[in-house]
Structure formats: structure tokens, C-alpha cells
Design an enzyme around this catalytic site. Structure first.
Site, mmCIF file in Angstrom:
data_model
loop_
_atom_site.group_PDB
_atom_site.id
_atom_site.type_symbol
_atom_site.label_atom_id
_atom_site.label_comp_id
_atom_site.label_asym_id
_atom_site.label_seq_id
_atom_site.Cartn_x
_atom_site.Cartn_y
_atom_site.Cartn_z
ATOM 1 N N ILE A 86 0.828 -1.206 0.000
ATOM 2 C CA ILE A 86 0.000 0.000 0.000
ATOM 3 C C ILE A 86 0.862 1.256 0.000
ATOM 4 C CG2 ILE A 86 -1.632 1.343 1.377
ATOM 5 C CD1 ILE A 86 -2.800 -1.337 2.347
ATOM 6 N N ASN A 135 0.956 3.982 7.855
ATOM 7 C CA ASN A 135 0.621 2.764 7.120
ATOM 8 C C ASN A 135 1.443 1.558 7.557
ATOM 9 O OD1 ASN A 135 -0.139 1.083 4.614
ATOM 10 N ND2 ASN A 135 2.077 1.381 4.330
ATOM 11 N N SER A 139 -7.948 -1.814 9.674
ATOM 12 C CA SER A 139 -8.283 -3.003 8.893
ATOM 13 C C SER A 139 -9.701 -3.441 9.233
ATOM 14 C CB SER A 139 -7.309 -4.139 9.224
ATOM 15 O OG SER A 139 -7.730 -5.367 8.650
ATOM 16 N N TYR A 183 -2.925 -9.412 15.341
ATOM 17 C CA TYR A 183 -3.144 -8.407 14.286
ATOM 18 C C TYR A 183 -4.451 -7.653 14.525
ATOM 19 C CZ TYR A 183 -3.729 -6.449 9.595
ATOM 20 O OH TYR A 183 -3.910 -5.601 8.521
ATOM 21 N N LYS A 233 -4.972 -3.626 15.203
ATOM 22 C CA LYS A 233 -5.727 -2.758 14.300
ATOM 23 C C LYS A 233 -6.927 -2.126 14.992
ATOM 24 C CE LYS A 233 -3.087 -2.932 10.734
ATOM 25 N NZ LYS A 233 -2.393 -1.704 10.286
ATOM 26 N N THR A 264 -1.572 -7.828 -1.584
ATOM 27 C CA THR A 264 -0.282 -7.360 -1.094
ATOM 28 C C THR A 264 0.424 -8.502 -0.378
ATOM 29 O OG1 THR A 264 -1.088 -6.684 1.088
ATOM 30 C CG2 THR A 264 -1.267 -5.057 -0.690
#
Length: 292
Positions: A23, A91, A142, A155, A159, A190
Site C-alpha cells: 500500500i 501505514n 483493517s 493483528y 488494528k 499485497t
């Protein structure tokens, strides 16, 4: 996505973390093409230098966002080279699967160190420079902040914290005229998706590498460019993420019921599977080591 009349990133001075690939790199290229002046932070120096060349020899710095001193120094240097700052895009992030019981606690520590403290350090350093009527901070969260899957607890927790930081900062910066946006992406094309979630354990739960299918990166980058131009409060990609977000409890219940069958086997696999971080991380002292 075409920008609305009067909306443009031309002339904006934009700092992007995690800009070596994915990204961050794609956004840097697109913003540069739109007339913005970009500055890049990241870990992978060769890739960063290549992206910088493609962005008109944009200034860049190696920076571990989990190291506050590095962030302070790198942000200050790049702001001086840009001659000010209008936008910061927080990011940089990592992902790695983790069984909460029986998994390696270092995965949780590293994930929170990059995805939460790294975002905080970035905002702390860049915040004074964007605290003006045209300022804007975009935090990349996210869909995982809203809908939580097995093995992705570290994760998802990180987020969700990013979302909270964005909502808090929005209130704290309002008096300066600056605005804050939070980006919510599903699985995009990605390395984050392919390396972070494309594991044998994940496949044991859902039968394939991702829950929703991998979405192309281009529309997400278009959406971010549009958000920067308009200083938007929320960015989503794909479009249907905007539909899911208001119905988090329902979506979570559906996920819990639909994925429970393969969880036991997936946990067994995950406890021994060598799954890498999406970006190799520098070794940082663990808390107990620092206190020793």
C-alpha cells in the site's frame, strides 16, 4: 476513481510510513503522479530507494517505527526536507498468525510494537507539523479491527487499537483545523495477505488462503488518494467493507459459527508452522531484557 472537481493532492506534502512495498509504495507513486510531494519511511532500503526514484527522487529514511528515537529523528529530517507537512499516512504494519494459547508471545509483542506503538510514535512526531487548517492524518486500520478471526488475534487487537487512536486523535486535533481518517481494508493483493495469512493453518480453517477473497490493490489506492484530497473521516476497500462495519456484532457471530469446525486442527498446525512476519523486523530488546 476520479477525484471530484476541486479535490486534488497536488502540492500536498505527504509523509508515508511502510513505503517500501504494498500500500505504501503504490500510494507514494500515485500521489507523486497527482502532483504531491512525498517523503518515505520504511525498513527495506533498496526498495525504498527505488520507490523514491520513481517519485522524483523523493526524500526517504530507514526507520523502524517501533523505535521512538528513530521515528522522531526521521520525521523531523523529512519534514525539513519537504519544507513542512500537510499529511501523514501511518501505514507501516506487520502480521503473523498466533494461537493465543500455546503460541509465541514474541509475536504479540512485535505486532503491538509495530502496529500500535509505531502508529503512536509516528503521530506523536508528525502531529505538531499537521496541526493546521489543511492538515490530515490517515491511520491504516483493517476490517480485522471489526471482525475477528482465529489465529489473527494479535493483528486484530493491534488494528482495533489503531482505530481507537484515530478516533481519539480526531477529537484532540479538531481545534487546530486538522482532520483525521481511518482506513479499513479487507484482504488486498499485497504481501500482507499472501505472507501473513496464506498459511497452512489458515487453510485448515477456511479451506483457502483468505476469508473474503483477495481484492485488487488499485481501488484501495484510489480511495486513499480521494480521502487525502478531501480529508475524509473513513476509507474502505472493497466497497462492501462499509456495509459490514455498522453490523460488527452480527458479522462476528456469523464468522464464529462458520469457521468453528476447522479451528482445532488449525491451532495444532499453527503451533508448529514456521509462518514469517510480513516484513522482516529488526530485533528489539524484549521488556524483561530491557529491565534486566
Amino acid at each position: 476513481m476520479k477525484l471530484l472537481a476541486g479535490a486534488s493532492v497536488a502540492g500536498r506534502k505527504v509523509l508515508i510510513t511502510g513505503a517500501a512495498r504494498g500500500i505504501g509504495a503504490a500510494l507514494a507513486r500515485q500521489l507523486h503522479a497527482g502532483g504531491a510531494h512525498v517523503a518515505l519511511l520504511g525498513l527495506e532500503e533498496e526498495l525504498l530507494a527505488e520507490v523514491a526514484r520513481e517519485c522524483g527522487d523523493a526524500p526517504w529514511r530507514y526507520c523502524d517505527v517501533g523505535d521512538r528515537a528513530q521515528v522522531d529523528g526521521a520525521v523531523q529530517a523529512l519534514v525539513e526536507q519537504l519544507g513542512g507537512l500537510d499529511v501523514v499516512v501511518a501505514n507501516a504494519g506487520v502480521a503473523r498468525q498466533l494461537p493465543l494459547i500455546g503460541g509465541d508471545p514474541a509475536v504479540m509483542e512485535q505486532t503491538l510494537g509495530v502496529n500500535v506503538l509505531g502508529v503512536y510514535y509516528t503521530l506523536r512526531a508528525a502531529g505538531p507539523h499537521i496541526s493546521h487548517a489543511k492538515g490530515y492524518a490517515l491511520l491504516v486500520s483493517s476490517l480485522a479491527a471489526a471482525v475477528n478471526l482465529p489465529l489473527v488475534g494479535a493483528y486484530s487487537a493491534s488494528k482495533a487499537a489503531v482505530e481507537v487512536l484515530g478516533n481519539t486523535l480526531r477529537i484532540e486535533l479538531a481545534h487546530t483545523g486538522a482532520k483525521v481518517g481511518v482506513a479499513y481494508f479487507a484482504e488486498l493483493d499485497t504481501d500482507m495477505t499472501s505472507r501473513g495469512f496464506g498459511t497452512d493453518a489458515a487453510r485448515a480453517i477456511i479451506g483457502r488462503a483468505t476469508v473474503s477473497g483477495v481484492a485488487p490493490l488499485g481501488p484501495a489506492i484510489d480511495a486513499v488518494e480521494h480521502a487525502i484530497a478531501r480529508r475524509k473521516r473513513q476509507v474502505v476497500s472493497p466497497w462492501w467493507v462499509a456495509v459490514v462495519l455498522p453490523f460488527r456484532p452480527i458479522a462476528q457471530r456469523v464468522i464464529a459459527l462458520s469457521l468453528r469446525r476447522g479451528v482445532r486442527r488449525a491451532l495444532e498446525i499453527a503451533r508448529s508452522e514456521e509462518a514469517p512476519f510480513t516484513t522482516e523486523q529488526p530485533r528489539r530488546p524484549r521488556k524483561m531484557e530491557r529491565e534486566a
